[in-house]
Design a protein around this motif. Sequence first.
Motif, PDB file in Angstrom:
ATOM      1  N   ILE A 161       1.644   7.776  -2.568  1.00 16.56           N
ATOM      2  CA  ILE A 161       1.007   7.370  -1.733  1.00 16.56           C
ATOM      3  C   ILE A 161       0.052   7.744  -1.196  1.00 16.56           C
ATOM      4  O   ILE A 161       0.314   8.267  -0.070  1.00 16.56           O
ATOM      5  N   THR A 162      -1.136   7.162  -1.047  1.00 15.08           N
ATOM      6  CA  THR A 162      -2.546   7.856  -0.010  1.00 15.08           C
ATOM      7  C   THR A 162      -3.562   7.011   0.206  1.00 15.08           C
ATOM      8  O   THR A 162      -3.833   5.593  -0.365  1.00 15.08           O
ATOM      9  N   ALA A 163      -3.624   7.409   1.282  1.00 11.50           N
ATOM     10  CA  ALA A 163      -4.677   6.719   2.096  1.00 11.50           C
ATOM     11  C   ALA A 163      -6.063   7.281   1.649  1.00 11.50           C
ATOM     12  O   ALA A 163      -7.019   6.671   2.558  1.00 11.50           O
ATOM     13  N   PHE A 198       1.733   1.618   6.925  1.00 12.23           N
ATOM     14  CA  PHE A 198       0.903   2.342   7.566  1.00 12.23           C
ATOM     15  C   PHE A 198      -0.491   2.920   8.203  1.00 12.23           C
ATOM     16  O   PHE A 198      -0.660   3.496   8.392  1.00 12.23           O
ATOM     17  N   THR A 202      -3.469   1.817   2.683  1.00  9.71           N
ATOM     18  CA  THR A 202      -3.447   3.466   1.705  1.00  9.71           C
ATOM     19  C   THR A 202      -3.640   2.397  -0.117  1.00  9.71           C
ATOM     20  O   THR A 202      -3.489   0.784  -0.255  1.00  9.71           O
TER      21      THR A 202
END
Length: 480
Positions: A161-163, A198, A202
């Motif tokens: 998972i990346t922002a 978050f 994301t």
Amino acid sequence: METSKRTKIKELLNSTAFGSIITVKGWVRTFRNNQFIAINDGSTINNIQAVVDFENTDETTLKRITTGAAVSVTGELIESLGKGQKVEIKVKRLEILGDSDAEKFPLQPKKHSLEFLREIAHLRFRTNTFNAVFKVRHALAFAIHQFFNERGFVYMHTPIITASDAEGAGEMFRVTTLDFDNTPRTEEGKVDFKQDFFGKSTNLTVSGQLEGELAAMAFGDIYTFGPTFRAENSNTTRHLAEFWMIEPEMAFYDLKDNMQLAEDLLKYVIKHAMDTCADEIEFLKNRLLEEEKQKPQDERSELDLAAKLNFCLNNDFERLTYTEAIEILKNSTPNKKKKFKYLIDSWGADLQSEHERFLVEKHFKKPVILTDYPKEIKSFYMRQNDDGKTVRAMDILFPGIGEIVGGSQREERLELLENRMKELNIPAEELYWYLDTRRFGTAPHAGFGLGFERLVLFVTGMTNIRDVIAFPRTPKSAEF
RNA sequence: UCCUUCUUAGCUCAGCUGGUUAGAGCACAUGACUGUUAAUCAUGGGGUCCCUGGUUCGAGCCCAGGAGAGGGAGCCA
């Protein structure tokens, strides 16, 4: 009573311990002549033959020996009385562990189309072809770790998972816990991601490279090997929405070192697969020969699968620059005779797959590494050459597959990197952590991404990427 | 997303110029045979002809729309 001890079929087929009593557990492939059961337990692509004394076995049990049924067979290992196999089992006790209704079980002892098997992907592991494909897939995955481990690389797990959506490497899958029927809104009426899990928007990762570079700036040599997600609407035989990618990143490597590592890696893992999966590759080779019999002569491969893999091991990959490739293509017969759909007339155009195929399959007839592409058609992080026009990129092109590796030497000079990001409207603030590597102890480094399924395609000789991953995810399709 | 081809029995596929009861091989069931190699032989059961609408006296076949699949292209690993 039935014991849980069993011997794997792979071991028995090579055994000469005739007369010993053994137990085999597996699944029935066919039941011939009311007495010969071909059993497969997955340990090898080959079956063992168990011979039932049908005159002294009760009929209801015999009826339950159907294709797909799970059985436990205990008996004497003997030298086969028939031709076609060396050993067989003279059955003393047979137990049906799990019935398989012959009328409903979709797999029959016959050839099935790959399209049909794709629809029953939960059962297709039980076929010879998929047994072989997934054994090879395993061997390749194992060899990749072994290769890097032997060379002191550190296996990094970069986030799934990346922002950061700053990289601009294609469409991403959104990750959210927001209620779609009642999304919180900001004063401007936009979705308020501050209220999301978050606290920001994301996505699923499209690459672990940027995080990989951070680690390389401490460990020197690292690699990642994990799932990657692209929400592109790609409907081809070589794209998946969820696929596995290997991404090494090496400090103090230049482009030449990078190319050499990639070539060494590919040869190492192909050799390992050939050494450990000889039966499987032999089977896949013959499968491919059968399949190509349907095709006209000029569409068949010149080399069979084993010969193709050997050829790949025994020859250096051809290295040339984009500029040299353009010259070759410009003067090529298909270009002069206007056979290309996209004719090559000037420097700067991106190469179409017809051009890549010409270079790899017709001109050089071996894997090709193309380098130093125009900066306009490559990513922002690639190191700029002194000519001001090209970047230190490299693509490795394989016959039948196209691009199997894409990589580059990275731009380690902060100012040049920042300028390039500005030109491409990539927000430097969001990537401050990435730029910190250039601010603090920057160093030349390089890396690449290797598409794992494309590698499996090449080594197995399969032609559709959906047949080398267990449960393929593609646009409009996420079954199982 | 674009181009193109396809969709008929569980599977693989025939099906003539639009014509009356839609076929084959394999699979399955029953029987025979019993050292077979995707065993063989005989008999039998099995169909929403992808869906919706239209043209026609009549549609598996022609037309329109839709769905799904294959191949090619783009994007890329």
